[in-house]
Design an enzyme around this catalytic site. Structure first.
Site, short mmCIF file in Angstrom:
data_model
loop_
_atom_site.label_atom_id
_atom_site.label_comp_id
_atom_site.label_asym_id
_atom_site.label_seq_id
_atom_site.Cartn_x
_atom_site.Cartn_y
_atom_site.Cartn_z
N ASP A 32 0.83 -1.21 0.00
CA ASP A 32 0.00 0.00 0.00
C ASP A 32 0.86 1.26 0.00
O ASP A 32 1.97 1.26 0.55
CB ASP A 32 -0.91 -0.01 1.24
N GLY A 33 0.32 2.31 -0.59
CA GLY A 33 0.99 3.62 -0.54
C GLY A 33 1.51 4.11 -1.89
O GLY A 33 2.18 5.15 -1.94
N HIS A 49 2.09 3.41 -9.09
CA HIS A 49 1.82 1.98 -9.36
C HIS A 49 2.97 1.37 -10.16
O HIS A 49 3.36 0.22 -9.93
CB HIS A 49 0.50 1.83 -10.11
N SER A 78 -11.01 -6.85 -4.05
CA SER A 78 -12.37 -6.90 -4.61
C SER A 78 -13.08 -5.56 -4.43
O SER A 78 -14.09 -5.31 -5.07
CB SER A 78 -13.16 -8.05 -3.98
N LEU A 143 10.81 -19.96 -4.86
CA LEU A 143 9.76 -19.21 -4.17
C LEU A 143 8.40 -19.34 -4.88
O LEU A 143 8.32 -19.24 -6.10
CB LEU A 143 10.17 -17.72 -4.16
N ARG A 206 -4.74 -1.87 9.08
CA ARG A 206 -5.94 -2.70 8.88
C ARG A 206 -5.61 -3.79 7.87
O ARG A 206 -4.60 -3.70 7.17
CB ARG A 206 -7.12 -1.85 8.41
C1 IPE Z 1 -5.45 -2.68 0.00
O1 IPE Z 1 -5.12 -1.35 -0.19
C2 IPE Z 1 -5.46 -3.41 -1.31
C3 IPE Z 1 -4.19 -3.48 -2.02
C4 IPE Z 1 -3.01 -3.05 -1.63
C5 IPE Z 1 -4.26 -4.13 -3.27
P1 IPE Z 1 -6.23 -0.22 -0.27
O2 IPE Z 1 -5.51 1.06 -0.45
O3 IPE Z 1 -7.25 -0.55 -1.31
O4 IPE Z 1 -6.92 -0.34 1.16
P2 IPE Z 1 -7.81 0.68 1.97
O5 IPE Z 1 -8.91 1.13 1.07
O6 IPE Z 1 -6.94 1.83 2.36
O7 IPE Z 1 -8.29 -0.09 3.16
C1 IPE Z 2 -1.78 0.21 -3.33
O1 IPE Z 2 -1.50 1.56 -3.34
C2 IPE Z 2 -2.03 -0.34 -4.71
C3 IPE Z 2 -3.42 -0.72 -4.96
C4 IPE Z 2 -4.39 -0.71 -4.09
C5 IPE Z 2 -3.72 -1.15 -6.29
P1 IPE Z 2 -2.67 2.63 -3.31
O2 IPE Z 2 -3.08 2.92 -4.72
O3 IPE Z 2 -3.76 2.20 -2.42
O4 IPE Z 2 -1.91 3.87 -2.71
P2 IPE Z 2 -2.49 4.90 -1.65
O5 IPE Z 2 -2.93 4.12 -0.47
O6 IPE Z 2 -3.61 5.63 -2.32
O7 IPE Z 2 -1.32 5.78 -1.35
MG MG Z 3 -4.09 2.43 -0.45
#
Ligand code: IPE
Ligand code: IPE
Ligand code: MG
Length: 263
Positions: A32-33, A49, A78, A143, A206
């Site tokens: 995430d991030g 991404h 999902s 792996l 979470r």
């Molecule tokens: C969780 O990240 C899903 C993935 C990293 C693929 P999200 O960015 O979608 O999660 P929430 O919405 O902050 O909980």
């Molecule tokens: C996780 O990064 C990748 C996916 C959920 C596809 P995010 O796109 O959720 O990045 P933030 O959380 O908005 O920074």
């Molecule tokens: Mg995110």
């Protein structure tokens, strides 16, 4: 999709106490991030991404070198369909491109690629690319890299129950005979050990519908590092933290130092 037949059954953390190793056998990651990484640099989210794919490449290699057996990464949930259409279609395109571009390196590194999630929502082209990449790496002995796309823990549980009941309609007459052992083989990745370590980058604490069943006794590690910045050193810190954990699986500390107790 998951298959109910498993040659050798990995331990269930709720039915027995699994063996614990210093290096996690199975690592599950919420990457995430990406969006925030890009926004902080005044770049479009898509750039984040793209950098996320590069970060994954390095982490796959580092996990292989560390002797990790399985790495499962959350690439698209999902619930991520709720994002702007433009971002969703970019992510689908990126996934397709990454599948085609990375397969050669995965083969060379002996990485066995798997894709888990409800693939029925994807285009024919993407599903074919998934099949190709998965079959080209199926015999690899290193792996096991599982990429969760259009995956949700609730979807996993529901489809497992649906498939179990389809295969064994007689269970509806005796619901009490629906045991963990009967359901587990229908869940995603049930042939792998349950994750020892869960890592979520990006600062949120979470699980966002990831591996709800499989994380029962997984050690949780959260870091503010944004996924594109998560590198070998960051992984080493997560592993350091993991090594300090006392994995009791319901027992007391004192029991850990005495002889194994049957449960
Ligand atoms: C969780 O990240 C899903 C993935 C990293 C693929 P999200 O960015 O979608 O999660 P929430 O919405 O902050 O909980
Ligand atoms: C996780 O990064 C990748 C996916 C959920 C596809 P995010 O796109 O959720 O990045 P933030 O959380 O908005 O920074
Ligand atoms: Mg995110």
């Amino acid at each position: 999709m998951q298959s109910p037949s498993q040659p050798s059954k990995p331990a269930s953390s709720t039915l027995e106490v699994p063996a614990v190793s210093l290096v996690p056998r199975h690592v599950a990651v919420i990457m995430d991030g990406n969006g925030r990484w890009a926004t902080a640099r005044h770049l479009p989210r898509m750039a984040g991404h793209e950098r996320g794919v590069a970060a994954l490449r390095k982490i796959v290699q580092a996990c292989g070198e560390q002797g990790v057996e399985a790495l499962t990464v959350f690439a698209f949930s999902s619930e991520n369909w709720r994002r702007p259409e433009e971002e969703v279609s970019f992510l689908m395109g990126l996934f397709l491109m990454a599948l085609e571009r990375e397969v050669k390196a995965l083969k060379e590194a002996q990485v066995q690629l798997r894709v888990v999630g409800d693939l029925s929502a994807f285009s024919q082209k993407l599903r074919k690319a998934i099949d190709r990449a998965v079959s080209q790496t199926a015999d690899n002995k290193g792996l096991v890299l599982s990429v969760a796309v259009n995956y949700g823990g609730r979807w996993d549980l529901l489809s497992a129950v649906q498939q179990l009941m389809t295969d064994h309609p007689e269970l509806a007459q005796s619901p009490a005979s629906i045991t963990e052992d009967k359901l587990r083989p229908y869940l995603c990745l049930s042939d792998l050990p349950e994750p020892d370590l869960f890592i979520r980058t990006g600062g949120e604490q979470r699980v966002s519908n990831f591996m709800l069943w499989q994380l029962a006794y997984t050690e949780l590690y959260f870091t503010d590092t944004l996924w594109p910045d998560f590198d070998e050193q960051a992984l080493a810190l997560a592993f350091d933290s993991y090594r300090t954990r006392e994995r009791r699986f319901g027992r007391t500390s004192a029991q850990l130092t005495s002889k194994p107790v049957a449960c």
